[in-house]
Design a protein around this motif. Structure first.
Motif, PDB file in Angstrom:
ATOM      1  N   GLU A 169     -11.077  59.733  66.038  1.00 29.71           N
ATOM      2  CA  GLU A 169     -10.198  61.185  65.399  1.00 29.71           C
ATOM      3  C   GLU A 169      -9.024  60.693  66.247  1.00 29.71           C
ATOM      4  O   GLU A 169      -7.986  60.087  65.863  1.00 29.71           O
ATOM      5  CB  GLU A 169     -10.524  62.111  65.738  1.00 29.71           C
ATOM      6  CG  GLU A 169     -11.565  61.929  64.569  1.00 29.71           C
ATOM      7  CD  GLU A 169     -12.584  62.226  64.880  1.00 29.71           C
ATOM      8  OE1 GLU A 169     -13.996  62.258  64.352  1.00 29.71           O
ATOM      9  OE2 GLU A 169     -13.649  61.813  66.057  1.00 29.71           O
ATOM     10  N   GLN A 170      -9.109  60.046  68.091  1.00 30.32           N
ATOM     11  CA  GLN A 170      -8.718  59.292  68.650  1.00 30.32           C
ATOM     12  C   GLN A 170      -7.356  58.156  69.009  1.00 30.32           C
ATOM     13  O   GLN A 170      -7.059  58.012  68.481  1.00 30.32           O
ATOM     14  CB  GLN A 170      -8.323  59.834  70.223  1.00 30.32           C
ATOM     15  CG  GLN A 170      -7.995  60.069  71.189  1.00 30.32           C
ATOM     16  CD  GLN A 170      -6.842  61.073  71.533  1.00 30.32           C
ATOM     17  OE1 GLN A 170      -6.946  61.748  71.020  1.00 30.32           O
ATOM     18  NE2 GLN A 170      -6.130  60.328  71.665  1.00 30.32           N
ATOM     19  N   ASP A 171      -8.301  57.404  67.959  1.00 29.20           N
ATOM     20  CA  ASP A 171      -7.723  56.180  67.587  1.00 29.20           C
ATOM     21  C   ASP A 171      -7.196  56.062  66.832  1.00 29.20           C
ATOM     22  O   ASP A 171      -5.373  55.593  66.783  1.00 29.20           O
ATOM     23  CB  ASP A 171      -9.571  55.131  67.762  1.00 29.20           C
ATOM     24  CG  ASP A 171      -9.169  54.087  67.333  1.00 29.20           C
ATOM     25  OD1 ASP A 171      -9.600  53.103  68.221  1.00 29.20           O
ATOM     26  OD2 ASP A 171      -8.319  54.005  66.152  1.00 29.20           O
ATOM     27  N   ARG A 172      -7.391  57.230  65.626  1.00 27.84           N
ATOM     28  CA  ARG A 172      -6.391  57.063  64.727  1.00 27.84           C
ATOM     29  C   ARG A 172      -4.874  57.732  65.033  1.00 27.84           C
ATOM     30  O   ARG A 172      -3.636  56.927  64.701  1.00 27.84           O
ATOM     31  CB  ARG A 172      -6.626  57.977  63.512  1.00 27.84           C
ATOM     32  CG  ARG A 172      -8.136  56.640  62.063  1.00 27.84           C
ATOM     33  CD  ARG A 172      -7.956  57.937  61.214  1.00 27.84           C
ATOM     34  NE  ARG A 172      -8.920  58.900  61.453  1.00 27.84           N
ATOM     35  CZ  ARG A 172     -10.332  59.228  61.338  1.00 27.84           C
ATOM     36  NH1 ARG A 172     -10.887  58.325  61.588  1.00 27.84           N
ATOM     37  NH2 ARG A 172     -10.625  60.200  61.909  1.00 27.84           N
ATOM     38  N   LEU A 173      -4.613  58.604  65.819  1.00 29.69           N
ATOM     39  CA  LEU A 173      -4.289  59.356  66.278  1.00 29.69           C
ATOM     40  C   LEU A 173      -3.173  58.607  67.081  1.00 29.69           C
ATOM     41  O   LEU A 173      -1.618  58.383  67.673  1.00 29.69           O
ATOM     42  CB  LEU A 173      -4.456  60.261  67.132  1.00 29.69           C
ATOM     43  CG  LEU A 173      -3.066  61.495  68.138  1.00 29.69           C
ATOM     44  CD1 LEU A 173      -2.270  61.817  66.661  1.00 29.69           C
ATOM     45  CD2 LEU A 173      -3.857  62.838  68.629  1.00 29.69           C
ATOM     46  N   SER A 174      -3.471  58.011  68.079  1.00 32.56           N
ATOM     47  CA  SER A 174      -2.993  56.808  69.512  1.00 32.56           C
ATOM     48  C   SER A 174      -2.930  55.445  68.164  1.00 32.56           C
ATOM     49  O   SER A 174      -1.840  55.454  68.224  1.00 32.56           O
ATOM     50  CB  SER A 174      -4.330  55.727  69.891  1.00 32.56           C
ATOM     51  OG  SER A 174      -5.030  57.235  70.577  1.00 32.56           O
ATOM     52  N   GLU A 175      -3.459  54.959  67.084  1.00 26.55           N
ATOM     53  CA  GLU A 175      -2.331  54.068  66.284  1.00 26.55           C
ATOM     54  C   GLU A 175      -0.784  54.553  65.331  1.00 26.55           C
ATOM     55  O   GLU A 175      -0.071  54.205  65.353  1.00 26.55           O
ATOM     56  CB  GLU A 175      -3.149  53.630  65.271  1.00 26.55           C
ATOM     57  CG  GLU A 175      -3.040  52.142  64.360  1.00 26.55           C
ATOM     58  CD  GLU A 175      -3.542  51.769  63.647  1.00 26.55           C
ATOM     59  OE1 GLU A 175      -3.404  51.929  62.768  1.00 26.55           O
ATOM     60  OE2 GLU A 175      -4.487  51.337  64.256  1.00 26.55           O
ATOM     61  N   GLU A 176      -1.342  55.766  65.411  1.00 29.70           N
ATOM     62  CA  GLU A 176      -0.296  56.510  64.459  1.00 29.70           C
ATOM     63  C   GLU A 176       0.890  57.127  65.015  1.00 29.70           C
ATOM     64  O   GLU A 176       2.056  56.598  65.067  1.00 29.70           O
ATOM     65  CB  GLU A 176      -0.277  57.853  63.984  1.00 29.70           C
ATOM     66  CG  GLU A 176      -0.226  58.488  63.086  1.00 29.70           C
ATOM     67  CD  GLU A 176       0.792  57.308  61.980  1.00 29.70           C
ATOM     68  OE1 GLU A 176       2.018  57.772  61.391  1.00 29.70           O
ATOM     69  OE2 GLU A 176       0.300  57.141  61.464  1.00 29.70           O
TER      70      GLU A 176
END
Length: 444
Positions: A169-176
């Protein structure tokens, strides 16, 4: 055809590259830096909301801040609602603000992208989200590149770590967050490539025959490992990817915690709780610049007057109240870099009545980072196991990133694979160059 570039937005350094698919050009985006193709990932925001990056940001910070005056005023920052039984009331909240602060220096923007619970910060009454801060940096970088190329840049391929954050979840948020920042900076097309794969694409240009290659991409923020088949477009294959949130900035903090805090009173003022907190904060770049408050000065003045390690606390006072944090961290980092080519280095700072001197050996450094080395070796061996390849089937191990030059890790790789298979790519530019190739359409 719309122009597209590759950008390595790194924890410590960044770069821009453009390619025609076979040749790649690294752009000299920071003419004030010793290596113009590398720009420090540093942002300086002034009181009038102007943003500066790279060496220009560092120079302006030094010019405006070192040894400057401070003047604190009480300022309302909001209100708090209190509930208790049948009682309810609202009270204003005030804080002390240095009205003479000319600007704020920010580092580790990429780390902030993946930090859980950190959404942004207030700079001179203006709230910046993490994406806003990255936008300021990327916008300046884009403008510099366009000036050099003489045309508008339409799109960008950005590098990203194998693991941007610890949870999906945090990985997707960081990329976004990074994607949003790039669009806000003016790019019309944004895509991503894993940083070790970008380094692999650049290394592939040197190959005469197919190889199984392990990319050991070890920079300022993360270690990324990729094992790939390269050298034949028809047989390219990614065997395994992995990464870990350990890198050069962790080593800097380890040096400070284990070797430098005694210069500021560690071990002598531990019984003074408030003072001890100030000393411990020296290892945290993000915290230290905010410690220069009237309360902290009063606490230090009292402790010095009472005879509690006066020389050490005077050094701490100078560090905090003369805005010496960046100079101090830079001295530690430079000593660490020197240890890659010599057996000992001196961590030294002699400015504004501060006389700091510490002889630091490579043996001490390797002891201080031993736990990190063990974790990294475990991740490396696990990645090899996940690839399904035997050690002898890996033809080359390619090191890239500034931390890959640390001798302890070169020795670790040589011990596992043999020194003849360990090769060095350009520590600061191979990922940038590979992203330029990827932006030109070269892919796996």
């Amino acid at each position: 055809m719309p122009l597209k570039v590759g950008i390595d937005f790194g924890t410590s350094n960044s770069g821009v590259a453009v390619s025609d698919g076979s040749k790649v050009q690294l752009l000299p985006v920071d003419p004030k830096n010793i290596t113009p193709e590398v720009v420090k990932t540093i942002l300086y925001v002034t009181r009038d909301q102007k943003a500066f990056i790279g060496q220009e940001a560092v120079d302006l910070y030094y010019r405006q801040n070192i040894g400057r005056r401070r003047r604190f005023v009480k300022k309302r920052v909001g209100e708090i609602d209190y509930f208790g039984g049948d009682m309810f009331y609202v009270t204003d909240v005030f804080t002390l603000v240095d009205e003479l602060m000319p600007g704020r220096l920010l580092q580790f923007l990429k780390t902030a992208l993946r930090t859980s619970g950190y959404d942004g910060t207030i700079i001179f009454d203006h709230y910046y989200t993490v994406s806003d801060l990255v936008t300021l940096y990327l916008r300046d970088l884009k403008q510099r590149a366009e000036t050099l190329l003489g045309e508008t840049i339409h799109g960008v391929t950005l590098g990203r770590p194998v693991k941007f954050a610890k949870t999906p979840e945090q990985d997707r948020l960081s990329e976004e967050r990074l994607r949003s920042a790039a669009y806000a900076a003016g790019f019309k097309e944004v895509d991503f490539e894993l940083e070790p794969i970008a380094a692999a694409l650049f290394y592939e240009l040197t190959l005469q025959k197919p190889e199984n290659v392990l990319i050991f991409d070890f920079g300022g923020g993360t270690l990324d490992i990729t094992i790939m088949r390269l050298g034949d477009p028809g047989s390219r294959k990614v065997y395994a990817n992995d990464g870990v949130d350990i890198a050069g900035s962790d080593f800097d903090r380890a040096i400070i915690k284990k070797r430098m805090l005694r210069h500021f009173g560690k071990g002598q003022v531990d019984h003074l709780h408030e003072i001890s907190l100030l000393v411990d904060a020296v290892s945290d770049w993000m915290t230290l610049p905010d410690l220069g408050t009237p309360k902290a000065r009063w606490q230090l003045t009292q402790a010095i007057a009472d005879g509690h390690a006066p020389a050490r606390l005077k050094t701490l006072e100078t560090l905090i109240f003369n805005d010496m944090a960046f100079s101090f961290y830079n001295a530690v980092e430079q000593a660490k870099i020197q240890l890659s080519s010599q057996g000992a280095a001196v961590i030294q700072l002699s400015e504004n009545n501060m006389a700091l001197w510490e002889l630091y050996t490579r043996r001490q450094f390797e002891k201080d980072i031993r736990e990190y080395r063990e974790q990294i070796e475990e991740v490396l061996l696990n990645t090899i196991a996940a690839s399904g390849l035997e050690l002898e089937q890996i033809d080359a191990v390619v090191k890239t990133g500034g931390s890959s030059n640390v001798p302890a890790f070169s020795q670790m790789l040589a011990g596992i694979f043999g020194a003849d298979r360990v090769k060095s790519s350009n520590a600061f530019s191979s990922v940038t160059a590979g992203l330029g190739l990827r932006a030109a359409g070269k892919s796996l």
